[in-house]
Design an enzyme around this catalytic site. Structure first.
Site, PDB file in Angstrom:
ATOM      1  N   TYR A 143       0.731  -0.706   0.126  1.00  0.00           N
ATOM      2  CA  TYR A 143       0.179  -0.682   0.284  1.00  0.00           C
ATOM      3  C   TYR A 143       0.771   1.453  -0.144  1.00  0.00           C
ATOM      4  CZ  TYR A 143      -3.228   3.240   1.938  1.00  0.00           C
ATOM      5  OH  TYR A 143      -4.386   4.330   2.080  1.00  0.00           O
ATOM      6  N   LYS A 171      -2.137  -1.230  -3.704  1.00  0.00           N
ATOM      7  CA  LYS A 171      -3.283  -0.584  -3.706  1.00  0.00           C
ATOM      8  C   LYS A 171      -2.017   1.216  -3.570  1.00  0.00           C
ATOM      9  CE  LYS A 171      -5.912   1.495  -0.105  1.00  0.00           C
ATOM     10  NZ  LYS A 171      -6.395   1.709   0.922  1.00  0.00           N
TER      11      LYS A 171
END
Lengths: 297, 297, 297, 297
Positions: A143, A171
């Site tokens: 992320y 992400k």
């Protein structure tokens, strides 16, 4: 894990789920959680990310998180993949927690954030994620969110990490340039690329990525699903139109620190999920009026 | 607490101390800690900040931190004030930890950072710090460092908080404009204003602030002390000259994620303090060569 | 020139004057210009900067500029120093125009901006200003405004240029850190340091600079003069208070591209100065309502 | 004009051509210009942009520009489209100059930049470009480059302007997110979307845009042409690979203010084009060594 990869291949919309609290925010509310999950699964959500930023991970205790993960697994009952947030800015602590979570049957993958606050460089980022890939027992999405962490993981570092087993995707909140580079740089590999920004949901899919890890899908899951359906049909301009309509509404959901506005809007729409814990606070009456005007417009 | 205020009145140079580890970084090394503290007190340091970012707070366990605080108190033996870092992005957790630390006799104050990662707004920041001021048992400095936390505490919010008991000052990294506003906005109040950036050490003092929370003082404590002495004598241009000489050297100490370069330079100067813990890594050979060239120049 | 240096020693408030147009903006309006200058001289302005950004230099023809300079000299009649903007992003053109302006008796100095758009580096900036200092016939202030030019002139480059004859000062928009460095770096030299941002008017003076090149002084000249008077009396906190009251009003004057809001507010206060020329446009009715609310509050 | 639209449909690589000077930079050198144009047309360039930023427009006199345009038309002899830069931060002046250029037979279109330095807002940008579209006599590409102009033209403003006759496309430097939005927002319209950054040459084409207005094509025209050929063949990953190889070399060409490095590299490769005019300066020996190392690597 093979199976998760296959599962994520079909997942365009992962909802970063809010954590429902009781009315004084002292407890995670299981009843509200069950209602929320049914709402999400009925409105476009194809996987759940639990206990992450939107889920107020920083102000959940460790035992609350473990309990939240177990309850979500039980309620969801294998209808969609479950991704548990285990990241921190301490590599060893992240591994330890991941491996405790891996004991929970039904957790399909983890989310591991770029370390915040202590600001590692690219060498440190590679060491962090590769050590977790080696010693951790769950496949995970990385992320990358510079506005929260203060550091940016480069495309080059990401592409090196994408080659490791257990590193199943990203992400990413660094913009469409990087999404494009990641999509083409991992072509042919089993690596999923999601936007972590609802504003780039259209773009992420249009450039060949898997989709979005969404907050807006709490409210606009059907619209996002429809947008993605249009892209698959080749009606890209119509899809772009949906994004343009959503953009100000997404702005409203982030007008106050996330997830405070989303929780307020859910309550306003008849789905109470409690407030937020300090240091976050709920929107003021005036702030909420502006948010509601944009949402209802 | 009255006493601490008085003490801080005379403190211009607070060192944000590195945490010495043993050679495999698995333990805090008490012997190295004792040597380091003697070095610092002999070279200009007037107060110690312990277990903060430079002290790798994020990768110390809670018991390591408590132990570190106690040992530092014992070694220092009331020669200078001791400030313990207790901040996190979870208000309740911060209060609980502060109150555990308050039990340690000899801790004079705490440092509480603006919450990182979950990005509260000004209302949340006010709620965070004012709740800690009310329920916490230690006087504290606030710490405003947007490049790490992703949010900026406004001057207006800071000035409101400065009026609360227990809120005794700020370590600020938002630049000289704000330092100036804080100095003049709290004139006549018992509120200390420190720069949290070594590059602004001169400026902080020149505009009437208390001084600097320094990393560079591990190596350049005497130079900073001399600079501050010159300002007190009114030789401001000579003082500015010292800052200009130090600026590239300060740059070298931050060329790799802090405190990795400072630890490497200390070792190079005959004061081993171990390495850093993941996700941080020590400078590569090539990086260290560049750092050393600038330091030794 | 010696005399100008002496004159600027006493000048804290230089107004960057708007250029009054007739009602269809096709002509500079001399009658309105005369009224405006009287208003400014009666309300705190101690020198006039003519034909600069605020004066819509980019959309005045060369003959309009020369005419404007001459008329301003005639109206002002040596009551305050007159500074003519002659800068461009073409070094040779700047010299040629400066030397044409130098023929006008009564122009005391020029303003020369850091070249915009073609983005020279520090070597180019040094070459630009030093060539003008050598071949130009007017003493000049440099003007450093990165938000408009896309480049920042470093403190080091500025200090080197400050040593040259004809380079008599700077209008700086890079913040208080740099103002402080420039003030102390040129101590003992005949070099004036002004903030080019009204928001830093207080700070510029508080750190020892000369004052401000102001737009807000069209409306708030007396308040700024009072603020500077208080600083001279040592009542620094009271002075800071005035800046805080002015800050939102300054914000309103820059809410639409300068000088459109200032021209609209002047008209609203009974001093019509015409509109602005394309590509600038006047505030919309809605925009002006917000501006007026803040101004009149 | 219909014809130009058709022509641009097939144009992926527009070279923003440097202006060759004689050895003391006092004159545009026509012989060098002819050699340069032959080199460009032989190495991938499909249209020429003349007298723009790379062509040192800011330091060419008006008569030099007109002469340059005529000579380029004569040398090129309709082999590729010619686009003349006519933009400035003065709307009226832009129209007047465009219409003077329109008299030159063989100029196919103009480039009009977002006004720099005076920083119009969106309403001013719309007024600027729509007025030029109405009163100007050449079809034109708009040019959006916030790092030079200090303002960003929004996607929404651009899409409104794209509907106007004479507004035939954009050279955009605001990143891939906006390129994607512009491509999809003008689908079905006769509007060309080019990246103005060589680093985004791949991305611009990969997301469906027309291509790039390039500086790097002075040196790497064949590589860019090959990259675009691969995209057309669907070999997108191979194309991305070329961009990654070019990226550091593009960095080298912009290591000193453009076009100084490009002019130095051209000379080094046996194609002298003179130096640059003040306020730009050529790379120092040390700077050029670094540039050359990267180029030749």
């Amino acid at each position: 894990m093979e199976e998760l990869h296959l599962l994520l291949d079909d997942v365009s919309i992962i909802t970063a789920m809010v954590t429902p609290f009781n009315d004084d925010n002292t407890q995670v509310d299981h009843e509200r959680l069950a209602l929320l999950i049914e709402h999400l699964l009925a409105t476009g959500t194809e996987a759940l990310l639990v206990g992450a930023t939107t889920g107020e991970g920083p102000t959940l205790s460790k035992s609350e998180k473990l309990d939240l993960f177990k309850t979500t697994v039980a309620i969801t009952h294998q209808r969609v993949p479950i991704i548990a947030n285990v990241g921190s800015n301490n590599t060893q602590e992240t591994i330890d927690f991941m491996n405790e979570v891996a004991e929970i049957s039904g957790i399909d993958a983890a989310l591991v954030v770029v370390p915040y606050y202590n600001k590692p460089n690219q060498a440190g980022l590679y060491a962090h994620f590769s050590t977790i890939a080696k010693l951790g027992k769950l496949p995970f999405l990385m992320y990358n969110i510079p506005s929260r962490t203060g550091v940016t993981m480069d495309v080059a570092t990401t592409l090196r990490l994408a080659l490791l087993p257990n590193v199943i995707g990203i992400k990413d909140c660094t913009g469409v340039t990087n999404l494009l580079a990641l999509v083409h740089g991992t072509e042919g590999e089993d690596f999923a690329v999601y936007s972590g920004e609802d504003n780039y949901a259209f773009a992420a899919k249009a450039v060949g990525g898997n989709g979005v890890v969404s907050v807006a899908s709490h409210i606009y899951g059907q619209e996002i699903a429809q947008m993605y359906h249009l892209i698959e049909l080749g009606k890209v301009k119509d899809a772009a139109q949906i994004q343009m309509v959503l953009d100000p509404k997404i702005g409203a959901l982030f007008a106050t620190p996330s997830p405070s506005a989303t929780k307020a809007v859910l309550a306003d729409k008849g789905m109470p999920v409690g407030g937020v814990r300090l240091p976050l606070v709920m929107p003021s009456a005036l702030e909420f009026e502006t948010i509601k005007n944009t949402i209802d417009n």
